[in-house]
Write an enzyme that holds these catalytic residues in place. Structure first.
Site, PDB file in Angstrom:
ATOM      1  N   SER A  96      -2.572  -4.244   2.898  1.00  0.00           N
ATOM      2  CA  SER A  96      -2.165  -4.630   1.554  1.00  0.00           C
ATOM      3  C   SER A  96      -1.952  -3.370   0.734  1.00  0.00           C
ATOM      4  CB  SER A  96      -3.216  -5.526   0.890  1.00  0.00           C
ATOM      5  OG  SER A  96      -4.459  -4.848   0.772  1.00  0.00           O
ATOM      6  N   GLY A  97      -1.147  -3.492  -0.315  1.00  0.00           N
ATOM      7  CA  GLY A  97      -0.864  -2.357  -1.176  1.00  0.00           C
ATOM      8  C   GLY A  97      -0.515  -2.810  -2.573  1.00  0.00           C
ATOM      9  N   SER A  98      -0.004  -1.887  -3.366  1.00  0.00           N
ATOM     10  CA  SER A  98       0.296  -2.187  -4.770  1.00  0.00           C
ATOM     11  C   SER A  98       1.360  -3.258  -4.921  1.00  0.00           C
ATOM     12  CB  SER A  98       0.753  -0.915  -5.487  1.00  0.00           C
ATOM     13  OG  SER A  98      -0.204   0.107  -5.382  1.00  0.00           O
TER      14      SER A  98
ATOM     15  N   LYS B  68       6.271  -7.539   5.783  1.00  0.00           N
ATOM     16  CA  LYS B  68       5.824  -7.072   4.475  1.00  0.00           C
ATOM     17  C   LYS B  68       6.325  -8.035   3.412  1.00  0.00           C
ATOM     18  CE  LYS B  68       5.826  -2.987   1.463  1.00  0.00           C
ATOM     19  NZ  LYS B  68       6.207  -1.566   1.356  1.00  0.00           N
TER      20      LYS B  68
ATOM     21  N   ASP C 160       5.854   8.963  -1.194  1.00  0.00           N
ATOM     22  CA  ASP C 160       4.519   8.375  -0.999  1.00  0.00           C
ATOM     23  C   ASP C 160       4.016   8.625   0.414  1.00  0.00           C
ATOM     24  OD1 ASP C 160       2.213   7.089  -1.777  1.00  0.00           O
ATOM     25  OD2 ASP C 160       2.976   5.075  -1.401  1.00  0.00           O
TER      26      ASP C 160
END
Length: 637
Positions: free
Chosen positions: A342-344, A363, A469
């Protein structure tokens, strides 16, 4: 002969190479740091029988004049940075015994003219960006005896029946492509075959019984396809360590084997499914009518969205379209068991699509989060414009509406079974006490893979791209521990006078990197640049060498990973390196001197505070490649 292999030669090959003696037969330039294109004048050396330029940093296309070298027996341009296509004139080299172009970024189709090279014993085109069908002419080269390797490309279509002509071949690898259809029965004629890898494709049907009769077969990989039915018994299948069939969810076995259900269990399951068929035949017409109406509504909405976002239309034209329902099924209704990250801007699930039976990573963007929609668009744009062997490969996308009528966006990638680099650098953070060990050799290879990817994005991509990133969790590892850069949600194109448009900006507004990896100049509202990625790579490399995260609790009050390593460099570097990567090396001191210290020097120079003091990723990849060669000669593990 002229043999200059392994001499750390740098710079470009001069055009004057064409002035060498026209009686020169051997030219060995392999394992150097030669860069730039192959000069077309090399076509003047018409007596050459052996030409080795592998393991360098050579760029550009293979010059058409290579076809003039009709005395060539051995040709290797492997493991460079070549791009462009393989020209049809390659078929003029009819005396070739070996042709090695693996480990480049060559695109386009495999020319059928290679079939004219009827003396080939080795053909290796692996790890490129080749696409289209495999020409049947390739499988008519009966002289192929040592190796046919077309793995890790984008090849599609079926395996030609002509494969049965390869009666002398020992190794066939066509894994990690997009091949479909059945295994042709003619493969059974390859009676001296020792190694067969057709994994990670879309092949289907039964596993043929004739594979049990191939007495020379020592290694068989059929994993991550769409095979069904019973796994054959006998022959190589009696040696479980020599066969891999995982990732084929419809296979069964008559003998209890770990991970594969018994065939009797599947028969019972099918019986229960048949008992529901009558009910489905009654209900389905009504459901179909409702779905048809909803489909029309969704189509109208989709077309409207496409008009608003034309780049999405261009992106999706080259891919199989999937629906929201396909995503729901693939993830088993977003089962927590399938959640892998999971991410932002969203979450990532593993799953299986109907048209892509091998496992995929999906995703799903959380569009309620600020910036998520922009992240989706950025990834689409980046992946549409960039293709490289160390960039994650996208399978398809979904831009639709969910069951509540809300916007829904997802990207589907190849699933990487070895997870991400973060898991390997910090195994103590994993559940179940799982232990990962990264040897120094693997760390060097991963660092080189990432460096090559960034060099491509910055210097070779049609529209130069800044990742923005880079961090360990955005480096994925496949079964062979090859590294792939992923997550382009913050990526930005480098604007030049040729591609700048009104409204474009390179400003830092809304840019969100990851703490510890963001270059210091971004915090002062400086424009983003490729030097920002270089800084992130430097921190990443230092983290790989020390095993310490830049957000370690010990780094506070202005301290940093860069400063921590700099204080120990070079005399006390043993105090800060991750000792687990040196445990099996008896000559640890020599390894530190010749491999670790040079790597640390690169990490420190890349993570300098001033962008002007950081090297270009082309220079970085050149130096890491040199270190890899040194490590190889020292047999570093």
């Amino acid at each position: 002969m002229l043999m200059l292999a392994g001499n750390n030669l740098q710079g470009k090959i001069p055009s004057s190479i064409g002035n060498l003696s026209d009686s020169l037969e051997w030219l060995w330039l392999r394992e150097n740091q030669i860069s730039g294109p192959i000069p077309p004048e090399i076509g003047n050396l018409k007596s050459l029988s052996r030409l080795y330029m592998d393991y360098n940093l050579i760029t550009g296309n293979i010059p058409p004049t290579i076809s003039n070298l009709q005395s060539l027996v051995h040709l290797s341009f492997a493991h460079n940075k070549l791009s462009g296509q393989i020209l049809d004139t390659i078929g003029n080299l009819v005396k070739l015994n070996s042709l090695k172009l693996d480990g480049n970024n060559i695109s386009g189709r495999i020319p059928a003219s290679i079939g004219r090279c009827t003396q080939l014993q080795i053909l290796n085109l692996a790890h490129n960006s080749l696409e289209g069908n495999i020409p049947s002419e390739i499988f008519k080269i009966s002289s192929l005896s040592e190796e046919l390797d077309l793995s890790h490309n984008y090849l599609s279509g079926g395996v030609p029946a002509e494969v049965g002509n390869l009666i002398n071949v020992n190794k066939i690898s066509i894994s990690n492509n997009r091949l479909s259809g059945n295994i042709p029965s003619t493969l059974g004629q390859c009676v001296v075959l020792e190694y067969l890898d057709i994994s990670h494709n879309n092949l289907s049907g039964k596993i043929p019984q004739f594979l049990t009769s191939l007495s020379s077969l020592q290694n068989l990989n059929l994993s991550f396809n769409n095979f069904d039915g019973a796994v054959p018994g006998g022959g190589i299948f009696n040696n479980t360590g020599a066969v891999s069939v995982e990732g084929n969810h419809d296979l069964c076995t008559s003998i209890p084997t770990g991970g594969i259900p018994l065939c009797s269990t599947q028969v019972d399951r099918k019986g229960k499914q048949n008992s529901s068929a009558l009910v489905l035949r009654i209900v389905m017409p009504a459901v179909s009518a409702v779905l048809l109406i909803l489909s029309c509504i969704a189509t109208i909405y989709w077309r409207k969205r496409m008009q608003e976002n034309p780049h999405l239309q261009e992106f999706s034209e080259h891919m199989k379209k999937i629906s929201y329902e396909d995503i729901v099924r693939a993830t088993d209704r977003y089962s927590p068991a399938n959640l892998i990250g999971s991410g932002s801007f969203g979450v990532v699930y593993k799953g299986s699509l109907r048209l892509q039976e091998d496992q995929v990573a999906i995703k799903i963007f959380s569009l309620n989060n600020y910036g998520a929609n922009r992240s989706f668009i950025a990834e689409c744009e980046a992946l549409r414009n960039a293709r490289h062997r160390n960039l994650v490969k996208i399978i398809t996308s979904c831009s639709s509406v969910d069951s509540n009528g809300a916007d829904f966006k997802a990207l589907v990638f190849q699933y990487m079974p070895n997870g991400n680099l973060e898991m390997w650098l910090h195994p103590e953070d994993l559940e179940h006490g799982e232990k990962h060990i990264l040897t120094l050799s693997r760390r060097i290879n991963i660092g080189l893979d990432v460096a090559f990817a960034l060099d491509y994005l910055h210097n070779q991509c049609a529209s130069p791209l800044i990742h923005c990133d880079l961090k360990p969790s955005n480096i994925l590892l496949d079964l062979d521990m090859v590294a792939y850069v992923t997550d382009f949600g913050l990526a930005r194109f480098v604007l030049t006078t040729s591609n700048v448009q009104e409204g474009d900006s390179t400003s830092l507004a809304c840019l969100k990197g990851s703490i510890g990896y963001i270059p210091p100049e971004y915090g002062m509202s400086a424009e983003i640049s490729t030097k920002g990625d270089v800084y992130s790579f430097g921190v990443l490399l230092l983290q790989m060498i020390t095993g310490r995260s830049p957000t370690d609790k010990n780094f506070s009050d202005g301290a940093s990973l860069h400063e921590f390593v700099r204080r120990a460099f070079p005399d006390n570097i043993c105090d800060v390196v991750d000792q687990t990567m040196l445990e099996d090396d008896s000559n640890a001191q020599e390894v530190i001197k010749n491999c670790v210290i040079p790597l640390v020097r690169i990490g420190l120079s890349c993570s300098m505070t001033s962008p002007k003091e950081r090297p270009d990723m082309g220079q970085v990849s050149t130096e890491i490649l040199r270190i890899k060669h040194v490590a190889s000669r020292m047999y570093v593990r």
